[in-house]
Design a protein around this motif. Structure first.
Motif, PDB file in Angstrom:
ATOM      1  N   ASN A 147       1.410  11.238 -10.360  1.00  5.51           N
ATOM      2  CA  ASN A 147       0.200  12.066 -10.395  1.00  5.51           C
ATOM      3  C   ASN A 147      -0.996  11.264 -10.918  1.00  5.51           C
ATOM      4  O   ASN A 147      -1.791  11.759 -11.717  1.00  5.51           O
ATOM      5  N   ARG A 148      -1.065  10.018 -10.490  1.00  5.23           N
ATOM      6  CA  ARG A 148      -2.171   9.127 -10.836  1.00  5.23           C
ATOM      7  C   ARG A 148      -2.842   8.683  -9.551  1.00  5.23           C
ATOM      8  O   ARG A 148      -2.242   8.708  -8.477  1.00  5.23           O
ATOM      9  N   SER A 149      -4.069   8.222  -9.663  1.00  7.03           N
ATOM     10  CA  SER A 149      -4.747   7.712  -8.469  1.00  7.03           C
ATOM     11  C   SER A 149      -4.284   6.297  -8.175  1.00  7.03           C
ATOM     12  O   SER A 149      -3.805   5.573  -9.066  1.00  7.03           O
ATOM     13  N   LYS A 150      -4.424   5.901  -6.935  1.00  5.84           N
ATOM     14  CA  LYS A 150      -4.093   4.529  -6.557  1.00  5.84           C
ATOM     15  C   LYS A 150      -4.991   3.561  -7.317  1.00  5.84           C
ATOM     16  O   LYS A 150      -4.539   2.501  -7.754  1.00  5.84           O
ATOM     17  N   SER A 151      -6.235   3.922  -7.491  1.00  5.99           N
ATOM     18  CA  SER A 151      -7.173   3.060  -8.214  1.00  5.99           C
ATOM     19  C   SER A 151      -6.745   2.865  -9.661  1.00  5.99           C
ATOM     20  O   SER A 151      -6.802   1.753 -10.193  1.00  5.99           O
ATOM     21  N   PHE A 152      -6.307   3.943 -10.298  1.00  7.75           N
ATOM     22  CA  PHE A 152      -5.853   3.849 -11.683  1.00  7.75           C
ATOM     23  C   PHE A 152      -4.674   2.895 -11.786  1.00  7.75           C
ATOM     24  O   PHE A 152      -4.639   2.011 -12.648  1.00  7.75           O
TER      25      PHE A 152
ATOM     26  N   LYS B  35       0.838  -1.203   0.000  1.00  2.60           N
ATOM     27  CA  LYS B  35       0.000   0.000   0.000  1.00  2.60           C
ATOM     28  C   LYS B  35       0.872   1.250   0.000  1.00  2.60           C
ATOM     29  O   LYS B  35       0.604   2.206  -0.729  1.00  2.60           O
TER      30      LYS B  35
ATOM     31  N   GLU C 196       0.984   4.121  -2.859  1.00  4.21           N
ATOM     32  CA  GLU C 196       0.759   5.531  -2.552  1.00  4.21           C
ATOM     33  C   GLU C 196       1.904   6.399  -3.064  1.00  4.21           C
ATOM     34  O   GLU C 196       1.680   7.463  -3.646  1.00  4.21           O
TER      35      GLU C 196
ATOM     36  N   ALA D  13       1.685   6.560  -6.862  1.00  4.04           N
ATOM     37  CA  ALA D  13       0.560   7.416  -7.254  1.00  4.04           C
ATOM     38  C   ALA D  13       0.945   8.887  -7.142  1.00  4.04           C
ATOM     39  O   ALA D  13       0.677   9.684  -8.049  1.00  4.04           O
ATOM     40  N   THR D  14       1.608   9.232  -6.065  1.00 12.56           N
ATOM     41  CA  THR D  14       2.051  10.622  -5.879  1.00 12.56           C
ATOM     42  C   THR D  14       3.080  11.001  -6.931  1.00 12.56           C
ATOM     43  O   THR D  14       2.987  12.065  -7.557  1.00 12.56           O
TER      44      THR D  14
END
Length: 85
Positions: free
Chosen positions: A33-38, A22, A26, A29-30
């Motif tokens: 610049n993408r979401s964790k879901s993506f 996780k 995270e 994702a940061t």
């Protein structure tokens, strides 16, 4: 990977990750610049594509084996010699 149209029809999936995974997700994702879901959806899609390819190749190899389509002793010796050097 899926097209943007495929992503429009989506549903929710809940899953458990280790704390380490996780945290890595995270951070990625940061950084991207993408979401964790993506990122998670993209990773699952890639995994499924790879596994589907592998299953297809295994089924094809089994079909060839059932038909008796094997390398000759000469071909096998040649391959061993090539990679043993």
């Amino acid at each position: 990977l899926s097209s943007p149209e495929d992503r429009m029809e989506s549903s929710v999936l809940t899953l458990r990750l280790s704390a380490k995974t996780k945290s890595q997700l995270e951070k990625l994702a940061t950084a991207t610049n993408r979401s964790k879901s993506f990122l998670a959806a993209e990773a699952i899609e890639r995994y499924l594509e790879l596994e589907a390819w592998q299953v297809k190749e295994i089924k094809q190899a089994l079909k060839e084996a059932d038909a008796g389509e094997f390398a000759s002793d000469k071909d096998l010796a040649k391959a061993i010699k090539k990679y043993a050097s």
